[in-house]
Write a protein that holds these residues in place. Structure first.
Motif, PDB file in Angstrom:
ATOM      1  N   GLU A 117       0.827  -1.209   0.000  1.00  0.00           N
ATOM      2  CA  GLU A 117       0.000   0.000   0.000  1.00  0.00           C
ATOM      3  C   GLU A 117       0.863   1.262   0.000  1.00  0.00           C
ATOM      4  O   GLU A 117       0.549   2.253  -0.669  1.00  0.00           O
ATOM      5  N   ILE A 118       1.956   1.213   0.758  1.00  0.00           N
ATOM      6  CA  ILE A 118       2.862   2.368   0.800  1.00  0.00           C
ATOM      7  C   ILE A 118       3.479   2.611  -0.576  1.00  0.00           C
ATOM      8  O   ILE A 118       3.637   3.754  -1.011  1.00  0.00           O
ATOM      9  N   LEU A 119       3.827   1.521  -1.267  1.00  0.00           N
ATOM     10  CA  LEU A 119       4.402   1.658  -2.599  1.00  0.00           C
ATOM     11  C   LEU A 119       3.392   2.225  -3.595  1.00  0.00           C
ATOM     12  O   LEU A 119       3.762   2.874  -4.577  1.00  0.00           O
ATOM     13  N   LEU A 120       2.107   1.956  -3.352  1.00  0.00           N
ATOM     14  CA  LEU A 120       1.075   2.442  -4.264  1.00  0.00           C
ATOM     15  C   LEU A 120       0.871   3.948  -4.158  1.00  0.00           C
ATOM     16  O   LEU A 120       0.408   4.592  -5.107  1.00  0.00           O
ATOM     17  N   LEU A 128       0.085   6.470  -7.210  1.00  0.00           N
ATOM     18  CA  LEU A 128      -1.179   7.202  -7.304  1.00  0.00           C
ATOM     19  C   LEU A 128      -0.952   8.703  -7.423  1.00  0.00           C
ATOM     20  O   LEU A 128      -1.663   9.397  -8.163  1.00  0.00           O
ATOM     21  N   ILE A 129       0.047   9.212  -6.703  1.00  0.00           N
ATOM     22  CA  ILE A 129       0.363  10.647  -6.787  1.00  0.00           C
ATOM     23  C   ILE A 129       0.792  11.020  -8.206  1.00  0.00           C
ATOM     24  O   ILE A 129       0.351  12.032  -8.760  1.00  0.00           O
ATOM     25  N   LEU A 130       1.646  10.181  -8.824  1.00  0.00           N
ATOM     26  CA  LEU A 130       2.084  10.444 -10.195  1.00  0.00           C
ATOM     27  C   LEU A 130       0.914  10.390 -11.166  1.00  0.00           C
ATOM     28  O   LEU A 130       0.824  11.210 -12.094  1.00  0.00           O
ATOM     29  N   LEU A 163      -1.091  13.561 -10.747  1.00  0.00           N
ATOM     30  CA  LEU A 163      -0.389  14.685 -11.381  1.00  0.00           C
ATOM     31  C   LEU A 163      -0.574  14.666 -12.896  1.00  0.00           C
ATOM     32  O   LEU A 163      -0.807  15.703 -13.520  1.00  0.00           O
ATOM     33  N   GLU A 164      -0.477  13.470 -13.471  1.00  0.00           N
ATOM     34  CA  GLU A 164      -0.596  13.345 -14.918  1.00  0.00           C
ATOM     35  C   GLU A 164      -2.021  13.658 -15.371  1.00  0.00           C
ATOM     36  O   GLU A 164      -2.222  14.364 -16.374  1.00  0.00           O
ATOM     37  N   VAL A 165      -3.011  13.163 -14.636  1.00  0.00           N
ATOM     38  CA  VAL A 165      -4.407  13.432 -14.997  1.00  0.00           C
ATOM     39  C   VAL A 165      -4.705  14.922 -14.887  1.00  0.00           C
ATOM     40  O   VAL A 165      -5.345  15.518 -15.768  1.00  0.00           O
TER      41      VAL A 165
END
Length: 397
Positions: A13-16, A20-22, A25-27
């Protein structure tokens, strides 16, 4: 066992989270509010009547969006004459008219009537400038800055663009008068042209200024910045909406880098996207700590090296950001077939670094690199976007 499994799930979950942040940002970058309107420059005509030079041009405001309707409530131009001499005694008058099909909405004065450009439609704008001179001035170009407003779902956007119109051309370099820089393996000739702009194209420039000089086996090297300018790949800093990400990350670049300003870095973000830039930045910083340099530029793409920030080019483009050219390889192939010689698009600086962006019919680039290492075209106001390279036969290159 259950505790171990819980820890494993939590670590995933921490790796996700950064992923998710990237994605977010892209969206956010993809759906950011921007105007779809594009400004295209069309036919220009120069007419001289007594002491007046009358310049007429046609612009097109195109809306490629399928549904969005955009208003243009303001449209103004500011002409600036460019010359190496003083321009006292010259007066320039300008007029802008929206070329409406309906006679009811057409105005004879210079007032700009708010116009709506519907989806998949275009509006035409007529420009007229009258230049009155007392003496015969040597004026090289007319720089026309366009200030216009786009109004729609994206908000109220002030835009600033420009086009360069050549008014005179430097004398051609004749074969007998050409001053070649000679080496035992090759000779080079920087070819001077007028100030280039979006109204020019590489084929016509080569034909006019170097066509009479070409011989079989020659190589023409085209500077990447002049090629990009002919493609209209430059914009004023006010056209860039700077993000907090650009303001933060630009501080970590070398002060001489074109990415060391918020607008310069935001320009790269707009091209390749925020996720690629931030990943390249993280990996680049990590590699730099380990003593490996240049990782960011390799990961962020070619444009990261090719963007020229303000003051990086010849006036009037010294007040704009110039991107790298598009379709360099296709252009090289096309010009090579047309002129039956080798063509290369290059990026050269005064430090002796030669980067070949694209090349056609060039089976050995050693001579090209050697010939350009001294940067014969220069990086100032030489106006030599072309370098003619002629290999000397029977040489060991």
């Amino acid at each position: 066992m259950l505790h171990h499994l819980t820890n494993l799930l939590m670590s995933k979950e921490i790796l996700l989270i950064p992923i998710l942040i990237l994605i977010l940002l892209e969206v956010k970058h993809r759906i950011r509010p921007i105007s779809p309107l594009k400004l295209h420059f069309h036919s220009w005509k120069l007419t001289r009547i007594n002491r007046d030079l009358i310049i007429r041009g046609l612009l097109e405001i195109a809306n490629p969006h399928k549904y969005m309707e955009v208003m243009v409530p303001e449209f103004k131009i500011s002409p600036t004459l460019l010359s190496n001499n003083k321009l006292d005694g010259i007066r320039v008058r300008s007029n802008v008219v929206l070329n409406e099909a309906s006679k009811e909405t057409h105005r004879k004065d210079s007032y700009w009537t708010n116009n709506i450009v519907k989806g998949h439609k275009a509006a035409q704008v007529e420009l007229e400038m009258t230049m009155t001179t007392i003496n015969n001035y040597n004026i090289s170009s007319l720089w026309i800055e366009i200030y216009w407003v786009n109004y729609g779902p994206f908000g109220y956007l002030c835009r600033r663009e420009g086009v360069l119109l050549p008014l005179s051309h430097p004398p051609l370099t004749l074969s007998k008068q050409a001053y070649w820089h000679k080496d035992e393996n090759f000779q080079t000739l920087p070819v001077r042209t007028h100030l280039l702009g979006p109204l020019d194209d590489p084929s016509s420039v080569i034909q006019y200024y170097a066509g009479h000089l070409l011989e079989p086996g020659d190589i023409i090297a085209i500077g990447e910045t002049p090629l990009a300018i002919m493609q209209g790949r430059f914009h004023h800093p006010t056209m860039v909406q700077v993000s907090g990400m650009a303001r933060t990350l630009c501080r970590f670049f070398h002060p001489t880098s074109s990415l060391a300003t918020a607008v310069g870095l935001q320009t790269l973000i707009d091209i390749v996207g925020p996720s690629r830039v931030i990943l390249a930045w993280i990996l680049g910083i990590t590699a730099k700590i380990l003593g490996i340099r240049g990782v960011f530029y390799r990961l962020a793409g070619n444009q990261a090296r090719l963007i020229d920030d303000l003051t990086g080019t010849t006036p009037p483009y010294d007040q704009t950001l110039v991107l790298g050219p598009r379709h360099s390889q296709r252009i090289c192939d096309q010009l090579s077939r047309e002129f039956n010689i080798s063509i290369a698009v290059v990026d050269v600086n005064d430090l002796g670094k030669v980067k070949i962006l694209a090349q056609s019919r060039l089976y050995n680039d050693t001579i090209l690199r050697r010939a350009l290492k001294s940067n014969p075209a220069g990086n100032a106001n030489e106006q030599t976007p072309l370098v003619l390279i002629r290999p000397i036969l029977n040489c060991n290159s």
